[in-house]
Design an enzyme around this catalytic site. Sequence first.
Site, PDB file in Angstrom:
ATOM      1  N   TYR A   1      -9.761 -15.586   8.703  1.00 54.93           N
ATOM      2  CA  TYR A   1      -8.590 -14.916   9.300  1.00 54.93           C
ATOM      3  C   TYR A   1      -7.339 -15.389   8.596  1.00 54.93           C
ATOM      4  CZ  TYR A   1      -9.624 -11.923  13.262  1.00 54.93           C
ATOM      5  OH  TYR A   1      -9.984 -10.855  14.036  1.00 54.93           O
TER       6      TYR A   1
ATOM      7  N   ARG B   1     -13.324   0.114  -1.214  1.00 57.70           N
ATOM      8  CA  ARG B   1     -12.708   1.020  -0.254  1.00 57.70           C
ATOM      9  C   ARG B   1     -11.525   0.303   0.411  1.00 57.70           C
ATOM     10  NH1 ARG B   1     -14.432   5.737   1.196  1.00 57.70           N
ATOM     11  NH2 ARG B   1     -15.998   5.488  -0.422  1.00 57.70           N
TER      12      ARG B   1
ATOM     13  N   ASP C   1       1.828   9.721  -2.830  1.00 60.96           N
ATOM     14  CA  ASP C   1       0.498   9.238  -2.446  1.00 60.96           C
ATOM     15  C   ASP C   1      -0.401   9.513  -3.651  1.00 60.96           C
ATOM     16  OD1 ASP C   1      -2.109   9.042  -1.610  1.00 60.96           O
ATOM     17  OD2 ASP C   1      -1.800  10.081   0.295  1.00 60.96           O
TER      18      ASP C   1
ATOM     19  N   LYS D   1     -10.865   5.256  -5.499  1.00 65.14           N
ATOM     20  CA  LYS D   1     -11.157   6.549  -6.127  1.00 65.14           C
ATOM     21  C   LYS D   1     -11.175   6.342  -7.649  1.00 65.14           C
ATOM     22  CE  LYS D   1      -9.612   9.212  -2.150  1.00 65.14           C
ATOM     23  NZ  LYS D   1      -8.666   8.516  -1.259  1.00 65.14           N
TER      24      LYS D   1
ATOM     25  N   GLU E   1      -3.785 -13.757   9.144  1.00 64.10           N
ATOM     26  CA  GLU E   1      -2.608 -12.941   9.480  1.00 64.10           C
ATOM     27  C   GLU E   1      -1.361 -13.499   8.812  1.00 64.10           C
ATOM     28  OE1 GLU E   1      -4.938 -13.570  11.719  1.00 64.10           O
ATOM     29  OE2 GLU E   1      -4.966 -12.062  13.327  1.00 64.10           O
TER      30      GLU E   1
ATOM     31  N   THR F   1      -5.132   4.678  -2.274  1.00 62.59           N
ATOM     32  CA  THR F   1      -6.376   3.985  -1.970  1.00 62.59           C
ATOM     33  C   THR F   1      -6.765   3.254  -3.249  1.00 62.59           C
ATOM     34  OG1 THR F   1      -7.594   5.979  -2.562  1.00 62.59           O
ATOM     35  CG2 THR F   1      -7.260   5.572  -0.217  1.00 62.59           C
TER      36      THR F   1
HETATM   37  N1  DSN Z   1     -11.381  11.748   1.827  1.00 62.38           N
HETATM   38  C1  DSN Z   1     -10.517  11.637   0.697  1.00 62.38           C
HETATM   39  C2  DSN Z   1     -10.787  12.694  -0.306  1.00 62.38           C
HETATM   40  O1  DSN Z   1     -11.932  13.035  -0.468  1.00 62.38           O
HETATM   41  O2  DSN Z   1      -9.879  13.182  -0.951  1.00 62.38           O
HETATM   42  C3  DSN Z   1      -9.104  11.635   1.045  1.00 62.38           C
HETATM   43  O3  DSN Z   1      -8.885  10.978   2.209  1.00 62.38           O
END
Ligand code: DSN
Length: 413
Positions: free
Chosen positions: A50, A230, A195, A224, A52, A221
């Site tokens: 932990y 993730r 984003d 990707k 925080e 994120t």
């Molecule tokens: N689920 C993601 C995508 O496939 O683009 C975005 O949140």
Amino acid sequence: MKLSSFDPDLSSALNRELIRQQTGLEMIPSENFVSPAVLEALGSIATNKYSEGYPGKRYYGGCQEIDVVEQLAIDRAKQLFGAEHVNVQPLSGAPANLAAYAALVPAGGTILGMDLSHGGHLTHGHPVTFIAGVWNFIRYKTTSEGIIDYDQIEKMAHEHKPHLILVGYSGYSREIDYARIKAIADEVGALTMADIAHIAGLIASGEMNNPVPLFDLVSTTTHKTLRGPRGGMILCKEKHKKAVDKAVFPGLQGGPHENVIAAKAVAFKEAALPEFKQYAQQIKKNAKILEGIFQEKGYKLMFGGTDNHLLLVDVTPKGVTGQQTETALNKAGITVNKNMIPDDTRSPMDPSGIRLGTPALTTRGMKEEEMKRIGMWIDEAITHWSDETKLNAIAEEVKELTSHFPLYPDLHY
Ligand code: DSN
């Protein structure tokens, strides 16, 4: 005790999923395969702690090594994107966006973002989301030729005087003119946010425009095209540091997932390597091959084609729906997702389009020659979408192809 002995039900499911990943063609553009080093960090003992707070300022004892882990992730991300400040704690893209809005816009304030069916994202203010009840989202669309309508954004910005203008998309395949957006925002005194979840890996490698030096805040994120675990991340100007950090913790989250942050640090180190630039370049080359095949075969490409890793394809001219296509391709061993197209007249559960991309296949080492074969299989599967024998035959060919591109060969649960 090993997982396989302690929990055979779970280990069997994981082994079947491993085989699915190994023997199929993963073409959902938001998916990828992390390196063994990222997997190792993700499964590390950092999950036990932990912590925080932030490095040097924690609410719990024993954080000296966790501080090193988190600081590595922060410093590497700053370097990779040229950011003044980075928060690596957001659990994923949706929490990152929520924290970003909370940091920059008072409740009830206006945010100008892209319509979902034109390539935006649920968290950009879709009416079904919780955030749509907190902030006043106004949505712009692409032009009839299918590109971002900067003139419309400018007009809407003057009309609605938003606190924030938001760009960056999950179904849009073209480059973004961040300088134009920044100029529009400056005209009306709005803040800017991008984003970059889908294209972060292409930006980190210099293969797409980088909004970080220009914009107030960038969310992403990490799993990707960036090919990390993730998770999410916020990059911002120093002047927003306090508000962003406060919004993430204690505003919205509790203890950070330090094993994920450790894996983010590994992924950021990988993304700075020359091999990563080659991978990013190949993602775009592979997408261009698919673009050519779809055009030749008479499909309707949304936005006229692609500048990045993905394609949004209207399949209805072929007499099939997005759902029928997704199902047929699944039977053929090719995973894509059904997707709404701009101003779709069909429903989200059975829309007119499919969305597909090349990052995961590129990570496996596939190049132009493989893409040509895959593009032809996709067309064949769509043409013969209800012919099980044909789809099974394609699945066999897919299996044969994937056997030449080993994925996690030493892994077994
Ligand atoms: N689920 C993601 C995508 O496939 O683009 C975005 O949140």
